[in-house]
Design an enzyme around this catalytic site. Structure first.
Site, PDB file in Angstrom:
ATOM      1  N   THR A  17       0.825  -1.215   0.000  1.00 11.88           N
ATOM      2  CA  THR A  17       0.000   0.000   0.000  1.00 11.88           C
ATOM      3  C   THR A  17       0.854   1.257   0.000  1.00 11.88           C
ATOM      4  OG1 THR A  17      -1.821  -1.078   1.129  1.00 11.88           O
ATOM      5  CG2 THR A  17      -1.681   1.295   1.388  1.00 11.88           C
ATOM      6  N   THR A  89       1.646  -4.505   4.221  1.00  9.01           N
ATOM      7  CA  THR A  89       1.511  -4.876   5.630  1.00  9.01           C
ATOM      8  C   THR A  89       0.921  -6.273   5.824  1.00  9.01           C
ATOM      9  OG1 THR A  89      -0.677  -3.850   5.767  1.00  9.01           O
ATOM     10  CG2 THR A  89       1.226  -2.478   6.364  1.00  9.01           C
TER      11      THR A  89
HETATM   12  N1  ASP Z   1      -2.690  -5.359   0.542  1.00  6.27           N
HETATM   13  C1  ASP Z   1      -1.607  -4.510   0.986  1.00  6.27           C
HETATM   14  C2  ASP Z   1      -0.333  -5.332   1.002  1.00  6.27           C
HETATM   15  O1  ASP Z   1      -0.104  -6.057   1.923  1.00  6.27           O
HETATM   16  C3  ASP Z   1      -1.895  -3.944   2.320  1.00  6.27           C
HETATM   17  C4  ASP Z   1      -0.867  -2.978   2.844  1.00  6.27           C
HETATM   18  O2  ASP Z   1       0.232  -2.826   2.365  1.00  6.27           O
HETATM   19  O3  ASP Z   1      -1.190  -2.310   3.858  1.00  6.27           O
HETATM   20  O4  ASP Z   1       0.428  -5.263   0.080  1.00  6.27           O
END
Ligand code: ASP
Length: 334
Positions: A17, A89
């Site tokens: 993200t 994340t």
């Molecule tokens: N879907 C994203 C990922 O893990 C979520 C994030 O980065 O917060 O790449």
């Protein structure tokens, strides 16, 4: 701070993200150009080199990508004061745990971070997270860490506990390594891992590890099926301190059969906090009699990745048992 004082930090980007922009089907990760404005601000304080290693939503980060990330860190380590890795994340705790095991005795700070809102968003949490990660990477303490929401934790103790809240990560059963306060980055020196030998890269890991969350009524024939499918490791999230249901046993060889077939079965608790301990209840002792390995207070992410890594190193069942009674990088309290 004048130019010559600047620490040289490598930023390895992997997507997530933090580096995403809205696309036709939702947020899509991009390369580091979408981070340029923030990086330019950080360049006031740090000499930054950027390596765009991959561009993935972290749901797509698989064991193959763990190897690429660990290798990139190992190859770069002589040339920088510290390394920041931006990562989605969702699976960051798996990556930070596995990379901890793959980079044995790593001799510089390696700090994972990400964000819940893209860096390009006006209200994003990414600037704070990146700044904390850079401060940790420049702090001179070797180890694999995760920085989020002004907290620094060991990579092998971090768990994503919130799907959207900015305080998305917790350090489970282990104090923070550092926190950002009005006084700056405050390190808890007792929590810094102490390298026990020269740095080494050991990337081999097995995919044949299955995570099983125990539920009332679980058919224990599942263990026979896992053996037949060629699984070599099972992490069992048992109840509370480590109990398992024995009341209505079904035919089959169950856990004992799996262990006798050479499968290493590690038992953790499905409770997030505190340690499992199979010595307290009869239902725990029965598990121990079957030859399972105690996972103590390890996170599921750390137990899974440690078992995958241990099987990749071709350790025997007995060696894996002693490995789980050893803290390699602070992942378990003994
Ligand atoms: N879907 C994203 C990922 O893990 C979520 C994030 O980065 O917060 O790449």
């Amino acid at each position: 701070m004048n130019h010559t004082d600047k620490k040289h930090i490598l930023l390895i980007t992997t997507g997530g993200t933090i580096a995403s922009v809205p696309g036709g089907e939702g947020l899509e990760p991009r390369r580091s150009d979408v981070m340029e404005r923030e990086l330019n601000q950080l360049r006031t304080y740090y000499d930054i080199t950027v390596q765009d290693l991959m561009c993935l939503d972290s749901s797509n980060i698989q064991p193959e990508e763990w190897v690429i990330i660990a290798r990139a860190v190992f190859d770069a380590r002589g040339c920088y004061d510290g390394i920041v890795i931006s990562h989605g994340t969702d699976t960051m705790a798996y990556t930070s745990s596995m990379v901890t095991f793959m980079l044995e005795n790593i001799d510089l700070p390696v700090v994972f971070t990400g964000s819940q809102l893209p860096l390009a968003d006006f209200l994003s949490d990414a600037p704070n997270n990146l700044r904390a990660a850079f401060a940790m990477a420049a702090a001179g303490a070797p180890g694999v860490f995760l920085a989020f929401d002004r907290k620094i934790m060991r990579g092998c103790r971090a768990v994503k506990v919130r799907a959207s809240g900015f305080n998305a990560f917790e350090s489970i059963n282990s104090q923070y390594v550092g926190i950002v306060t009005a006084l700056g980055l405050n390190l808890n020196r007792d929590m810094l891992p102490a390298p026990k030998g020269p740095a080494a890269l050991r990337t081999k890991a097995s995919n044949r590890v299955f995570l099983l969350r125990l539920t009332p009524g679980l058919d224990s024939a599942i263990f026979d099926t896992l053996v037949d499918m060629g699984y070599r490791g099972i992490v069992l999230e048992a109840f509370g301190l480590g109990g398992m249901n024995f009341l209505h046993d079904v035919p089959g060889h169950g856990i004992r059969g799996a262990v006798e077939n050479g499968v290493s079965v590690v038992v953790c608790s499905q409770c997030l906090y505190d340690s499992s301990n199979l010595n307290v209840y009869q239902v725990g002792k029965k598990l121990l009699d079957m030859g399972v390995i105690q996972g103590g207070d390890m996170t599921t992410e750390a137990a899974m990745t440690k078992l995958m890594w241990a099987l990749g190193q071709d350790y025997t069942q007995d060696e894996i048992r002693s490995l789980f009674a050893t803290s390699l990088a602070g992942e378990i309290t003994l």
